[in-house]
Each structure stands twice: as C-alpha cells, then as structure tokens.
Enzyme design. Sequence first.
Site, mmCIF file in Angstrom:
data_model
loop_
_atom_site.group_PDB
_atom_site.id
_atom_site.type_symbol
_atom_site.label_atom_id
_atom_site.label_comp_id
_atom_site.label_asym_id
_atom_site.label_seq_id
_atom_site.Cartn_x
_atom_site.Cartn_y
_atom_site.Cartn_z
ATOM 1 N N ASP A 1 41.991 23.047 48.377
ATOM 2 C CA ASP A 1 41.512 24.241 47.746
ATOM 3 C C ASP A 1 41.514 24.190 46.445
ATOM 4 O OD1 ASP A 1 41.408 26.886 46.801
ATOM 5 O OD2 ASP A 1 43.302 27.519 47.813
ATOM 6 N N LYS B 1 36.415 27.231 37.015
ATOM 7 C CA LYS B 1 35.664 27.321 38.535
ATOM 8 C C LYS B 1 34.433 28.473 38.383
ATOM 9 C CE LYS B 1 36.385 28.416 43.343
ATOM 10 N NZ LYS B 1 37.555 28.709 44.260
ATOM 11 N N GLU C 1 35.625 29.314 51.775
ATOM 12 C CA GLU C 1 37.278 29.606 52.129
ATOM 13 C C GLU C 1 37.683 30.410 52.953
ATOM 14 O OE1 GLU C 1 37.585 30.855 47.837
ATOM 15 O OE2 GLU C 1 37.301 28.798 46.933
ATOM 16 N N ASP D 1 40.766 38.280 50.156
ATOM 17 C CA ASP D 1 41.272 37.388 49.288
ATOM 18 C C ASP D 1 41.486 37.818 47.866
ATOM 19 O OD1 ASP D 1 41.836 34.955 47.918
ATOM 20 O OD2 ASP D 1 40.205 33.769 48.536
HETATM 21 P P1 ADP Z 1 43.283 31.717 43.106
HETATM 22 O O1 ADP Z 1 42.842 31.530 44.660
HETATM 23 O O2 ADP Z 1 42.521 32.548 42.156
HETATM 24 O O3 ADP Z 1 43.249 30.327 42.604
HETATM 25 P P2 ADP Z 1 45.982 32.287 43.767
HETATM 26 O O4 ADP Z 1 45.565 32.618 45.477
HETATM 27 O O5 ADP Z 1 46.665 31.164 43.848
HETATM 28 O O6 ADP Z 1 44.493 32.225 43.074
HETATM 29 O O7 ADP Z 1 46.712 33.728 43.210
HETATM 30 C C1 ADP Z 1 47.340 33.626 42.077
HETATM 31 C C2 ADP Z 1 47.726 34.752 42.012
HETATM 32 O O8 ADP Z 1 48.538 35.251 42.429
HETATM 33 C C3 ADP Z 1 48.280 34.967 40.507
HETATM 34 O O9 ADP Z 1 47.670 36.132 39.573
HETATM 35 C C4 ADP Z 1 49.765 35.063 40.508
HETATM 36 O O10 ADP Z 1 50.296 36.142 39.698
HETATM 37 C C5 ADP Z 1 49.671 36.059 41.945
HETATM 38 N N1 ADP Z 1 50.919 35.893 42.752
HETATM 39 C C6 ADP Z 1 51.726 34.949 43.167
HETATM 40 N N2 ADP Z 1 52.930 35.263 43.645
HETATM 41 C C7 ADP Z 1 52.779 36.732 43.706
HETATM 42 C C8 ADP Z 1 53.651 37.629 44.226
HETATM 43 N N3 ADP Z 1 54.865 37.132 44.889
HETATM 44 N N4 ADP Z 1 53.423 38.782 44.031
HETATM 45 C C9 ADP Z 1 52.274 39.139 43.419
HETATM 46 N N5 ADP Z 1 51.647 38.408 43.053
HETATM 47 C C10 ADP Z 1 51.633 37.027 43.142
HETATM 48 MG MG MG Z 2 41.991 30.986 46.159
#
Ligand code: ADP
Ligand code: MG
Length: 615
Positions: free
Chosen positions: A23, A87, A186, A210
């Site tokens: 991912d 990205k 995705e 998502d």
């Molecule tokens: P991407 O797909 O854009 O790479 P992710 O799915 O990894 O991102 O999501 C990252 C986001 O999730 C960040 O903004 C992070 O602060 C938020 N995040 C991670 N854990 C938590 C949580 N427990 N509660 C709220 N937000 C969260």
């Molecule tokens: Mg993602």
Amino acid sequence: MAKIAINIATGSLQQDEIIVGIDLGTTNSLVAIIHPETKRPVALKEHNSSSLVPSVIHFEKGGGITVGEAARQYLVSDPANTIFSAKRLMGKNYQDIKDKADHVAYKIIDSEDKLVKVQVGNTFYSPVDLSSLILKELKKSAEHILKTPVSKAVITVPAYFNDSQRQATRDAGKLACLDVLRIINEPTAASLAYGFGLQKGENKTIAVYDLGGGTFDISLLHIADGVFEVLSTNGDTYLGGDDVDSAITEHWMKQYGFDALPDSPGYRQRLRLTAEEAKKQLSLAGDFAADFEGRSLTLDRDQFNAIITPIIERTLNCCSQAIRDAGIGKSSIDEVIMVGGSTRIPQVKKRVGDFFGKAVNDSVNPDEVVALGAAIQADILAGNTKDMLLLDITPLSLGLETMGGLMDVLLPRNSKIPTRASRQYTTYKDGQGGMKIAVYQGERDMVKDNRRLAEFNLTGIPGMPAGLPKVEVSFLINADGILVVNAKELRSGIEQSVEVKPQYGLTDEDVEKMLLDSMEHAREDMDTRALTEAKTEAEQLLQTTEKFIQKNFSMLTEKEVAETSLAMQALQLSLSMDDKNLVQAKTEELNTLSRPYAERIMDEAIGKAMAGKKI
Ligand code: ADP
Ligand code: MG
C-alpha cells in the site's frame, strides 16, 4: 512454504519467490504478505515498531536520504528538504497543483516535460523518483524482516488514478528494482481483505469509505463472481486527518488567544503534533489534556465532535454524489467498509453508519486493510489460491483489422470485464461473398504492429452490391477473461464465431512493452493512419467514379469524360507516393470536377422519376 526448484538448463537454484502486497499511501505506506503457516495476510513490521512507514523522505545536506519514521522529525526541523504527500503529485502537471504548491514547505516546480518536479538543493526529483525512494525503503525493510530477497510486488493505487498515474506507479516500482506484477485499486484490495469477491457466485455491492491522512475516497464496487467493477468514485484529494489536526490547532489558538504564533515553523508544527495526539487519544476514550509551552491544553469529546462535524459532512456530500453517479439506491449497498487511519474516530463511524442506514464494517485494521488485500491478490497471482481469477480490466485494446491494415478498436484497454461491444461493417466489392475477420490486440494504429489473436472468414454472404450487407461483429469477454468473437450478416442471418484467450502467453512485461511502444510511436502511427485513411477514401472514390461513368456515359459530354479520366489517372498516380497531402489534394480535384455533372445527372434522374406524379 516457498517451493524450491532447480533449473536444469543453467544448474542454478531457483526459489519460488514471495510476492508482497504494497500500500503506497499518501501519508503512510506498508507491506503485507500471506503468512506461510497461517495462510492469512499479515502486515510486516520490524520488532517493536509499527507496520506503517510514513511516506516522508528527508534529504540531508551531505546527500544522505532517510525515509519513514526517521524522516518525519525533519518535517519540523528541516521542512524545505523534507518531502511528504508526494503521491499527490503523481502524473500531475504544474497547472493541476499550482494553487496548492504554496501550502508545502518544499519547492514544487514546473518542468520541461510539463510534469511537476520537486527541487531539493540543486537536484530535481520527479514524483516517480520520490515514490521509488519510499518503495526502496519498503523493499529493504521487508527483506530485512523476511531474511529473503523481495523483488515481486502488487501495488495499490486509488481507483480514480488514470493510466499515466498507474504507469508512473509502475515506473516507480521498476526504479526501486521491483517487478510490479499488478497495480490494483485500493478499494478492490480492501474488499479482498474483508473476504469479499473470493467466493464463486457471490454478488454484492460494497461502499469503501477511505479517510486517510490527506485524502478522502469513496468508491462503490459491484462484485460478481470474482469480478470487481468500480461503479463510481468520488472524494477530495485535500481532505483527511491533516484537516482534523489543523482544525484542532485552530480551535486551541482561538481558545487560548494565541493571536499570532511565534514566528518559528517548528512551533506551529509542534502544536499540530499535539493536536494529532489529542485526536488519537479521543478516538480511544476520555478527554485530552497536555502541557504545551507552559500552558495547559485541553479538548473534550463534545468539543472534538463539534470540530470534526464539518469535515465529516464534506465526506458525506462526496458519498451522496458517488451514489448518484453509480445510479443505485442506498438500500442496494450490502456492506460499508472502513479504510484509512482517520476512520478510527468514533464520530466518523457513527455518522457514516447513519448516512448509509447500516452499521459500518470495521473489523479489519483500517491502516493495514489495503496492504492485506494486496497480499491476497499477490497470493492469487502466485497461483496459491486456486479457482480464483481476479480479472477486472482488459490490459490491452482489442479490435479488428479494417481497410488498409488499420486497427479498429472495439474494446479499449482498461475496459471492465465481463463486457461486450459490437460494430457493423460492410463489403467494399459488389457480390463479395466472404469477409475476413482478423482480431488483434494492442495499442498501435496499424494491425501489423499489434498481436494477432485470431482470424476467420465469414463465408456465404449472399451476392449484394458493395455496401449493402450488414456484418455485425461482436466481442464478448466473460468473467474468465475468454474473448468470444462473433460475426453475423444481419440480412441473411449467417454467422460464425471463435473463442480466444487474450491473456494467453502474454506476460506483464509484454503488456508493458506494447504500451511503451505505442507511446513511442504515437506520432508515426498517427501519420500512417492519416495516410491510410486518405488512400482508402481515394480508392473508394475511384471505384464509384468509374462505375458512375460507365452507367451514365451517354449523359456526359466528351470533355467531361476526358477531364475526369485525367483526374482519375492523377489520383491513381498519387496513391503510389506516400504523401497524404498529395492524395487528399488529388481526391479533392476529382471531387470538384465530378460534383457538378453528378448533381446534374441526379437532378435529371429525379426529374424523370417525378414526371407525371403529383406531390
Ligand atoms: P493514507 O492512506 O493517506 O496514507 P492512513 O490511512 O495511514 O493514510 O491514515 C493516516 C491518518 O490517520 C493520519 O491523519 C492519522 O493522524 C490518522 N489516524 C491514525 N490513527 C488514528 C486514530 N487512532 N484516531 C484518529 N486518527 C488516526
Ligand atoms: Mg490509504
């Protein structure tokens, strides 16, 4: 466990290599595999750390590069040389993002090839280079954890990524020395991780919500017999957890009267990190309180919910639009699955559940679900999951050979399967009794540059003047990826068909090579197509003119006949010279010459036919 085979020809030891699922996220990236013993997908993690690798790259002054958690701290201390969210720049030109370029501390510039680049010191990096650095890090860490080389991968991309963004992702993989076996969507990966689409005869409509760090995507998928069809996508590439962090920061600044923050980039960044901490804590339980630069910051659940409501509402508007675009009702959605770290926020789950009118499904870790699904797809490609064919699109265009050896595309590449398409053709000679149906695959304009899949003759067409028979050719690709080509002459009903496997003997590299070739030869192909079309038109005009003169010889003057045959000779001569403009000019000359008397004869014929009749 991995199988080992000895290659007899070379005597070398070949190991059945593991294929990883990746991912490659805007905020975080990670790798997953199918666990060799449990046969279940797992995300890879180094001892005592998270499976998530922040998609952040730091360029040191001395030339060193760090990626991931170690690079993240430099967002505060060295923002100009610390790249995040690369990205978002994939496949984009400067016009696309110029409004947003000021919002990051690193330098985004316009480049000659129109695609953006990031400038760090005196070096320019394309988004492909940047993504490849993240992929390299993921590969290195996976090899470290698995203690085996990793060179094959399935990589996920947002469903809305276009061809060039997908190609850019493939290129990034190649630069990182990864053989990218497939790029998958995705939301498709997330559905697989939930086990959807893996059963025969299953028929489901799924909403994949998502909410990540910087982007929001809603995708509606329809799954039937292992075929994933994207019904619609919507979202916002500038909406996610980062906005929640900013909103909390703003709230604190107002509440505590920080009119203007001290003029240090680090200060604001530290406040944001505290806001992120507050957000994560509030997703678990209780209220938040912390000391910040000698002040006490607090945030309770009600305040938090009020802060995020506008953000959630923006995502729900996108959901409404996606449902409208898919042309379905909310009630026909069978499952709503939660993807992305920000869906951990209880208020998000609640509001999304209320919106869709059913409890959301969040049983798989939302940070890992996409990578886990990619690992399942990798396992299917490795042939370990039998009976499963995950074909969702045609990798290359499929079409027929038409006059002059031109490729006439019936099913463009990336068509969703199963699918069908048909088109009508006719004969070009009087009394023509058969028609050759030659099926090709590829992106080039001339069939000789493409791959021939099948050829057959539709015979027994009853004698008719040219242009009168109607031969309908249809292409049908079923869920197993088999192409059935059928040709039917509609007036007489005679028909014939063949079955082909378009993917047979075609590796991903072949597909890629064909695509690259088509880009490389695009200009040349366009010229050849234009010339061929001009020649075909000229040949047809020569034939009709010839027939016309034979039929109406008595109604033409001697001068008309002489002039016309001269113009015909000139046109005939031009056909032997490969000059499109010349062919077109001579065609036009013949047309201009014959048009007046053709019209005159038509008028006379009509006049005769009408004589004595009342209107
Ligand atoms: P991407 O797909 O854009 O790479 P992710 O799915 O990894 O991102 O999501 C990252 C986001 O999730 C960040 O903004 C992070 O602060 C938020 N995040 C991670 N854990 C938590 C949580 N427990 N509660 C709220 N937000 C969260
Ligand atoms: Mg993602």
